[in-house]
Scaffold this motif. Structure first.
Motif, short mmCIF file in Angstrom:
data_model
loop_
_atom_site.label_atom_id
_atom_site.label_comp_id
_atom_site.label_asym_id
_atom_site.label_seq_id
_atom_site.Cartn_x
_atom_site.Cartn_y
_atom_site.Cartn_z
N ALA A 1 1.29 3.29 8.04
CA ALA A 1 0.54 2.60 6.24
C ALA A 1 1.18 3.95 5.51
O ALA A 1 1.70 3.52 4.20
N SER A 2 1.35 5.22 5.71
CA SER A 2 1.68 6.07 4.78
C SER A 2 3.20 6.01 4.32
O SER A 2 3.82 5.74 3.27
N LEU A 3 3.93 5.60 5.68
CA LEU A 3 5.48 5.18 5.71
C LEU A 3 5.69 4.04 4.69
O LEU A 3 6.33 3.96 3.87
N ALA A 4 4.88 3.16 4.85
CA ALA A 4 5.01 1.69 4.36
C ALA A 4 4.83 1.64 2.71
O ALA A 4 5.50 1.07 1.89
N LYS A 5 4.10 2.79 2.37
CA LYS A 5 3.65 3.21 0.78
C LYS A 5 4.96 3.23 0.14
O LYS A 5 5.21 3.08 -0.93
N ARG A 6 6.17 3.95 1.08
CA ARG A 6 7.43 4.27 0.11
C ARG A 6 8.27 3.23 -0.13
O ARG A 6 9.09 3.29 -0.74
N PHE A 7 7.95 1.85 0.36
CA PHE A 7 8.41 0.72 0.32
C PHE A 7 7.98 -0.21 -0.53
O PHE A 7 8.45 -1.27 -0.92
N GLY A 8 6.75 0.05 -0.92
CA GLY A 8 6.04 -1.16 -1.70
C GLY A 8 4.49 -0.85 -1.41
O GLY A 8 4.03 -0.04 -1.09
N GLU A 9 3.76 -1.96 -2.08
CA GLU A 9 2.23 -1.92 -1.87
C GLU A 9 1.95 -2.48 -0.52
O GLU A 9 2.34 -3.24 0.02
N VAL A 10 0.75 -1.85 0.03
CA VAL A 10 0.34 -2.00 1.15
C VAL A 10 -1.00 -2.61 1.68
O VAL A 10 -1.92 -2.03 0.97
N TRP A 11 -1.05 -3.28 2.32
CA TRP A 11 -2.29 -4.01 3.03
C TRP A 11 -2.41 -3.44 4.56
O TRP A 11 -1.36 -3.72 5.10
#
Length: 237
Positions: A21-31
């Motif tokens: 999830a921390s990684l995903a935040k670098r690419f957009g909004e995360v659920w």
């Protein structure tokens, strides 16, 4: 902004889910929508007959919308796509699974099953897995660059990207292998051991023994040889 759904099969409390999830935040909004407990080896199992409970959770990554559910990983992804993420996600990240999803093990994997549910609903998906034991150095060093490369890289109909990181130290890492096929090896062999008995009722536990003989060009061969395996898995439709 890109909308990213993150799920897993190791449960909402998994440390590896937090990393993803921390990684995903670098690419957009995360659920995040993840099972409330361990759901490994459940494949693409889904619950169509009983109600599923969903509740918000305090997640240790700021700005992430997070929910736990009583459903399977496939249920979590389906709920995320259809209900939790406004307007549907652009991409689904599944993992980071504790244990390789390669060879015959793919058919049991609920991480891959969850990603295939996304593909079934026409959402781009990537499954990430790493060694159950050993170092996470290679994962932590290369997952961002691979996510950036694969997040928009085209897939065929009903396909997902499947990425496995070896558990070696960085100084033993041998590179990224693309286009890895699914090994026809067994990956694990198993038998059942009696652990208790109560009259006619006997309790058994399966004992899995590694049987790693990956053929050249396969996902299993890649991780055995300390390489990252990148390949595609296709759903049946």
């Amino acid at each position: 902004m890109r909308k990213i759904l993150v799920s897993n099969d190791d449960g909402i409390d998994s440390e590896a889910l937090v990393r993803l999830a921390s990684l995903a935040k670098r690419f957009g909004e995360v659920w995040v929508v993840a099972p409330c407990r361990q759901f490994s080896s459940m494949s693409h199992a889904a619950n169509f007959w009983e109600p599923m409970e969903v509740w918000p959770v305090d997640f240790p990554v700021e700005g992430v919308h997070a929910y736990a559910t009583t459903g399977t990983p496939s249920d979590c992804v389906s709920f995320g796509i259809t209900t939790a993420v406004p307007g549907r996600p652009d991409v689904v990240f599944c993992g980071i699974n504790k244990g390789y999803n390669v060879a015959s093990g793919i058919q049991y994997s609920a991480t891959v099953g969850a990603a295939l549910e996304a593909a079934n609903q026409n959402v781009h998906a990537i499954a990430f897995s790493e060694s159950h034991e050993g170092s996470h150095e290679v994962t932590d060093r290369y997952i961002e660059s691979l996510a950036a490369e694969l997040i928009d890289k085209p897939l065929g109909d009903n396909e997902i990207w499947n990425v496995n990181f070896p558990g070696c130290a960085l100084d033993e890492f041998k590179g990224v292998r693309y286009g890895c096929t699914i090994s026809q090896g067994t990956f694990f062999t198993g038998s059942y051991k009696e652990i208790s008995r109560d009259g006619d009722r006997i309790k058994y536990r399966v004992e899995l023994v590694p049987d790693w003989k990956g053929e050249e060009g396969s996902d299993l061969a890649a991780v055995i040889e300390n390489c990252i395996s990148v390949g595609k898995v296709m759903n049946f439709r």
